[in-house]
Design a protein around this motif. Structure first.
Motif, mmCIF file in Angstrom:
data_model
loop_
_atom_site.group_PDB
_atom_site.id
_atom_site.type_symbol
_atom_site.label_atom_id
_atom_site.label_comp_id
_atom_site.label_asym_id
_atom_site.label_seq_id
_atom_site.Cartn_x
_atom_site.Cartn_y
_atom_site.Cartn_z
ATOM 1 N N GLN A 124 9.101 -2.085 1.976
ATOM 2 C CA GLN A 124 10.000 -1.155 2.645
ATOM 3 C C GLN A 124 9.321 -0.544 3.861
ATOM 4 O O GLN A 124 8.094 -0.472 3.951
ATOM 5 N N CYS A 125 10.157 -0.121 4.816
ATOM 6 C CA CYS A 125 9.651 0.467 6.048
ATOM 7 C C CYS A 125 9.057 1.850 5.756
ATOM 8 O O CYS A 125 9.737 2.713 5.212
ATOM 9 N N VAL A 126 7.789 2.062 6.126
ATOM 10 C CA VAL A 126 7.101 3.332 5.908
ATOM 11 C C VAL A 126 6.523 3.808 7.229
ATOM 12 O O VAL A 126 5.749 3.087 7.878
ATOM 13 N N ASN A 127 6.942 5.013 7.645
ATOM 14 C CA ASN A 127 6.476 5.597 8.906
ATOM 15 C C ASN A 127 6.708 4.657 10.099
ATOM 16 O O ASN A 127 5.874 4.518 10.991
ATOM 17 N N GLY A 128 7.843 3.973 10.073
ATOM 18 C CA GLY A 128 8.214 3.101 11.184
ATOM 19 C C GLY A 128 7.540 1.751 11.180
ATOM 20 O O GLY A 128 7.654 0.994 12.147
ATOM 21 N N GLU A 129 6.822 1.408 10.095
ATOM 22 C CA GLU A 129 6.129 0.122 10.031
ATOM 23 C C GLU A 129 6.416 -0.589 8.715
ATOM 24 O O GLU A 129 6.677 0.047 7.696
ATOM 25 N N ARG A 130 6.349 -1.899 8.746
ATOM 26 C CA ARG A 130 6.564 -2.723 7.570
ATOM 27 C C ARG A 130 5.367 -3.670 7.413
ATOM 28 O O ARG A 130 4.900 -4.255 8.384
ATOM 29 N N THR A 131 4.860 -3.810 6.188
ATOM 30 C CA THR A 131 3.673 -4.621 5.930
ATOM 31 C C THR A 131 3.990 -5.733 4.941
ATOM 32 O O THR A 131 4.722 -5.534 3.975
#
Length: 236
Positions: A199-206
């Motif tokens: 899921q997208c966290v702080n505008g980033e996806r890993t």
């Protein structure tokens, strides 16, 4: 004293003249005019609409430019439109067929949507669209095997991922083989499959994948972080 000053002035004048002579005449700056050398065209006659392709050819004639380097005429292909600027014939797009291995093309059959087409236009009941194939054979691979000491290589098996755009000449399965070491004699990096993006966290996806061989130096290539696309919800 006066003679000394006069002599000094004469020397300065002679020195300046000699310097200018060595430099030569001043070069004139060449001013370049905007638009010179470009080919400009004006719209000429338009051909009748080809209902099978939904397009027409338009002749463009040279308006300004060097006739030795600019073609006198160019032909452009544009989509057919009615007087209001909308497409006269509306079609329901069909599905693309499998790739033809002989011609490297695929075909799509579109059917006329009479309710959305211009009743005054001469629309063909169907149209055939032909395009070049841009699809490769895609396979779902298993994990890499252990290094074979005899051949110094690893292998993995892949089964064909059958989709509607899969070329017709793709093999049902294939086996990939890679050397265990690189040119420097170090063990190559081998990875497992990518996990689904988190899921997208702080505008980033890993997303991550397991390092099967190669050690810590391969860990940087086992993780990818990207910015989330607009409209995706993010967790803080």
């Amino acid at each position: 004293m006066k003679r000394f000053l006069l002599s000094l002035i004469v020397c300065l004048i002679l020195f300046t003249a000699l310097s200018d002579a060595r430099k030569g005449p001043k070069k004139k700056k060449v001013k370049f005019q905007k638009g010179v050398g470009k080919c400009k065209y004006e719209v000429g006659e338009a051909m009748d609409c080809d209902q099978s392709t939904g397009s027409r050819n338009v002749i463009m004639r040279l308006k300004r430019g060097d006739p030795d380097t600019c073609p006198q005429e160019k032909t452009l292909t544009k989509k057919c439109k009615d007087k209001t600027g909308k497409k006269a014939c509306k079609y329901d797009k069909g599905q693309w067929g499998l790739c033809d291995t002989l011609t490297d093309t695929r075909v799509r059959l579109d059917m006329l949507m009479e309710s959305r087409s211009d009743p005054d236009a001469e629309c063909a009941p169907e149209r055939v669209i032909v395009k070049k194939c841009r699809f490769a054979c895609k396979y779902d691979y298993e994990d890499w095997s252990d290094c074979n000491v005899g051949t110094n290589s690893r292998s993995r098996f892949g089964s064909l991922n059958r989709k509607k755009n899969t070329p017709a000449d793709c093999k049902g399965s294939e086996t990939q083989t890679r050397s265990c070491v690189n040119k420097q004699g170090k063990e190559k990096c081998f990875f497992g499959p990518w996990e689904r993006s988190r899921q997208c966290v702080n505008g980033e996806r890993t997303k991550q994948r397991e390092v099967l061989a190669g050690g810590k130096r391969c860990e940087k290539r086992a993780k990818v972080t990207r910015k989330c696309k607009d409209g995706k919800k993010s967790q803080q």
